[in-house]
Design an enzyme around this catalytic site. Structure first.
Site, PDB file in Angstrom:
ATOM      1  N   TRP A   1      -3.608   1.103   0.514  1.00  0.00           N
ATOM      2  CA  TRP A   1      -2.860   2.351   0.744  1.00  0.00           C
ATOM      3  C   TRP A   1      -3.122   3.353  -0.384  1.00  0.00           C
ATOM      4  O   TRP A   1      -3.128   2.959  -1.557  1.00  0.00           O
ATOM      5  CB  TRP A   1      -1.366   2.019   0.786  1.00  0.00           C
ATOM      6  CG  TRP A   1      -0.418   3.162   0.863  1.00  0.00           C
ATOM      7  CD1 TRP A   1      -0.362   4.125   1.825  1.00  0.00           C
ATOM      8  CD2 TRP A   1       0.668   3.446  -0.039  1.00  0.00           C
ATOM      9  NE1 TRP A   1       0.693   4.980   1.575  1.00  0.00           N
ATOM     10  CE2 TRP A   1       1.339   4.581   0.444  1.00  0.00           C
ATOM     11  CE3 TRP A   1       1.135   2.836  -1.208  1.00  0.00           C
ATOM     12  CZ2 TRP A   1       2.455   5.141  -0.203  1.00  0.00           C
ATOM     13  CZ3 TRP A   1       2.234   3.378  -1.845  1.00  0.00           C
ATOM     14  CH2 TRP A   1       2.888   4.518  -1.346  1.00  0.00           C
TER      15      TRP A   1
ATOM     16  N   ASP B   1      -4.460  -6.392   2.873  1.00  0.00           N
ATOM     17  CA  ASP B   1      -3.497  -5.647   3.698  1.00  0.00           C
ATOM     18  C   ASP B   1      -3.917  -4.187   3.819  1.00  0.00           C
ATOM     19  O   ASP B   1      -4.279  -3.546   2.831  1.00  0.00           O
ATOM     20  CB  ASP B   1      -2.111  -5.723   3.044  1.00  0.00           C
ATOM     21  CG  ASP B   1      -1.052  -5.026   3.875  1.00  0.00           C
ATOM     22  OD1 ASP B   1      -0.633  -5.598   4.893  1.00  0.00           O
ATOM     23  OD2 ASP B   1      -0.659  -3.901   3.515  1.00  0.00           O
TER      24      ASP B   1
ATOM     25  N   TYR C   1      -3.463   4.499   7.178  1.00  0.00           N
ATOM     26  CA  TYR C   1      -3.890   4.805   5.808  1.00  0.00           C
ATOM     27  C   TYR C   1      -5.145   5.689   5.814  1.00  0.00           C
ATOM     28  O   TYR C   1      -6.132   5.380   6.485  1.00  0.00           O
ATOM     29  CB  TYR C   1      -4.169   3.525   5.001  1.00  0.00           C
ATOM     30  CG  TYR C   1      -2.944   2.672   4.698  1.00  0.00           C
ATOM     31  CD1 TYR C   1      -1.648   3.138   4.911  1.00  0.00           C
ATOM     32  CD2 TYR C   1      -3.089   1.387   4.188  1.00  0.00           C
ATOM     33  CE1 TYR C   1      -0.539   2.348   4.627  1.00  0.00           C
ATOM     34  CE2 TYR C   1      -1.979   0.589   3.899  1.00  0.00           C
ATOM     35  CZ  TYR C   1      -0.711   1.077   4.133  1.00  0.00           C
ATOM     36  OH  TYR C   1       0.379   0.286   3.848  1.00  0.00           O
TER      37      TYR C   1
ATOM     38  N   TRP D   1       5.488  -4.962  -1.107  1.00  0.00           N
ATOM     39  CA  TRP D   1       4.590  -3.876  -1.544  1.00  0.00           C
ATOM     40  C   TRP D   1       5.105  -3.197  -2.809  1.00  0.00           C
ATOM     41  O   TRP D   1       6.286  -3.265  -3.126  1.00  0.00           O
ATOM     42  CB  TRP D   1       4.316  -2.871  -0.454  1.00  0.00           C
ATOM     43  CG  TRP D   1       5.422  -2.144   0.256  1.00  0.00           C
ATOM     44  CD1 TRP D   1       6.084  -2.576   1.366  1.00  0.00           C
ATOM     45  CD2 TRP D   1       5.944  -0.835  -0.031  1.00  0.00           C
ATOM     46  NE1 TRP D   1       6.974  -1.614   1.776  1.00  0.00           N
ATOM     47  CE2 TRP D   1       6.908  -0.541   0.947  1.00  0.00           C
ATOM     48  CE3 TRP D   1       5.674   0.114  -1.006  1.00  0.00           C
ATOM     49  CZ2 TRP D   1       7.624   0.664   0.980  1.00  0.00           C
ATOM     50  CZ3 TRP D   1       6.376   1.317  -0.987  1.00  0.00           C
ATOM     51  CH2 TRP D   1       7.341   1.576  -0.008  1.00  0.00           C
ATOM     52  N   SER D   2       4.149  -2.586  -3.498  1.00  0.00           N
ATOM     53  CA  SER D   2       4.406  -1.885  -4.765  1.00  0.00           C
ATOM     54  C   SER D   2       5.135  -2.751  -5.790  1.00  0.00           C
ATOM     55  O   SER D   2       6.161  -2.345  -6.355  1.00  0.00           O
ATOM     56  CB  SER D   2       5.162  -0.569  -4.521  1.00  0.00           C
ATOM     57  OG  SER D   2       4.389   0.307  -3.746  1.00  0.00           O
TER      58      SER D   2
ATOM     59  N   GLN E   1      -7.888  -3.305 -13.060  1.00  0.00           N
ATOM     60  CA  GLN E   1      -6.464  -3.471 -12.734  1.00  0.00           C
ATOM     61  C   GLN E   1      -6.256  -4.738 -11.901  1.00  0.00           C
ATOM     62  O   GLN E   1      -5.298  -5.479 -12.101  1.00  0.00           O
ATOM     63  CB  GLN E   1      -5.944  -2.255 -11.969  1.00  0.00           C
ATOM     64  CG  GLN E   1      -5.946  -0.974 -12.803  1.00  0.00           C
ATOM     65  CD  GLN E   1      -5.582   0.258 -11.985  1.00  0.00           C
ATOM     66  OE1 GLN E   1      -5.555   0.212 -10.756  1.00  0.00           O
ATOM     67  NE2 GLN E   1      -5.336   1.365 -12.657  1.00  0.00           N
TER      68      GLN E   1
END
Ligand SMILES: NC(=O)c1ccc[n+]([C@@H]2O[C@H](COP(=O)([O-])OP(=O)(O)OC[C@H]3O[C@@H](n4cnc5c(N)ncnc54)[C@H](OP(=O)(O)O)[C@@H]3O)[C@@H](O)[C@H]2O)c1
Length: 332
Positions: free
Chosen positions: A21, A49, A54, A205-206, A290
């Site tokens: 996303w 995912d 998106y 998520w996040s 990351q």
């Protein structure tokens, strides 16, 4: 990497998954997107995912290209349906028409014959729930979808969907995909208890709150160049976290991470993984470093004393109100 069952199902997923996303097809160039996917694969992530919506459907295409050549049986590919994918009045929601059209588009863009998990990206108040659950069941029987789940549904909505499936003999949902992090715990009081009882996992998520929990955003200062907070789309979705009171408390988590020998991002991902109702934490990344940093949270155990220190630091900036789980009243 460690693996967990997806709800009460036989499917195992990597406890850290990779999502695209706001990155693939938008903020991040294709080369960087492919490097992130490769880093995820190298680190043992098998679960990916995405969603039809998106980057206006481009994210699925990028993921399809990035995963091309990888043994399909070694991957779990998740996508979603609900948000608009075109200008027509039937181009959104969870009607039989839109779900059927959307899965065909997703399979084409992802270059695969089936997705492992198909998720209702929000609750559709305009479509009878029976119609949605029956259509999902049809897709399972057709082999286009192996398991079904939802995203950001309330406990009541999840309970109603399970009741219909049980009464009608339809395939049951096995997962819910909510926002969840140290800062956003709205699922804990209602969604998680119901899901634990019903064999439904959270795929969250996040987990690093879109970068906020890495500690790179400092109170009273402009966000670093190139970060999501300066990206137009990202900046809008991050507003609720980019407050000085939140950013100040997050800085105070740094000694806790340092005492454990973890980076801030690792601490944030490890924190969500302590919840036993979680099957997977979906991380996002604009750079492969990351992915390599955050994935080291896999298998990390945080003891009760650490969890209490975190709660004491964050105090009242943590959002816990279950009423914050909301789907649009009408189709977008
Ligand atoms: N179901 C839903 O409604 C829904 C909604 C949102 C997301 N999702 C899913 O969840 C996935 C993950 O969401 P998310 O991307 O918001 O997750 P996230 O992991 O909380 O945030 C990812 C972003 O944080 C920054 N970041 C991550 N690790 C970092 C590190 N070690 N150091 C510095 N910055 C770091 C990067 O942004 P910058 O480098 O650009 O700052 C990165 O793109 C999505 O891709 C999607 O699959 C689902």
């Amino acid at each position: 990497m460690e693996f967990r069952h997806l709800g009460r199902s036989g499917l195992k997923v990597s406890e850290i998954s990779y999502g695209n996303w706001l990155t693939h097809g938008s903020q991040v160039e294709e080369d960087a997107a492919k490097q992130c996917v490769q880093a995820a694969l190298d680190e043992g992530i098998t679960t990916f995912d995405t969603a039809d919506v998106y980057a206006g459907t481009k994210a699925e295409e990028v993921l399809g290209r990035a995963l091309k050549g990888v043994r399909r049986e070694s991957l779990e590919i998740f996508t979603k349906v609900y948000w608009p994918t075109g200008p027509g009045r039937n181009d959104s929601g969870l009607s039989r028409k839109h779900i059927t059209e959307s899965i065909h588009g997703s399979l084409r863009r992802l270059q695969t014959d089936y997705v492992d998990l198909y998720q209702a990206h929000r609750f559709d108040h305009e479509t009878p729930l029976e119609e949605t659950i029956k259509t999902f069941d049809d897709l399972v029987r057709q082999g286009k979808v192996l398991y079904v789940g939802v995203s950001e549904w309330t406990a009541d909505q999840i309970g109603r969907a399970l009741k219909i499936a049980d009464e009608m003999g339809f395939d049951r949902i096995v997962s819910n995909q909510p926002e969840y992090s140290m800062l956003w715990r709205v699922i804990e009081s209602e969604v998680v208890p119901l899901c634990e009882k019903e064999g439904v996992s959270q795929i969250v998520w996040s987990p690093v709150a879109q970068g906020v929990l890495t500690g790179k955003y400092l109170p009273g200062q402009q966000p670093p160049q190139g970060s999501r907070a300066v990206d137009v789309a990202g900046g809008n979705t991050m507003k609720k976290m980019m407050r000085d009171d939140v950013l100040t408390r997050v800085q105070e988590l740094k000694p806790i991470a340092a005492d454990l020998g973890l980076s801030m991002a690792q601490l944030a991902v490890a924190w969500v993984l302590q919840n036993p109702n979680l099957a997977s934490a979906i991380i996002g990344a604009s750079r492969p470093e990351q992915v390599r940093d955050n994935v080291k949270a896999a298998g990390v155990k945080l003891d009760a004393e650490v969890l209490k220190r975190i709660d004491d630091v964050l105090g009242d900036v943590v959002e816990r109100d279950p009423a914050k789980t909301v789907s649009p009243a009408t189709r977008p």
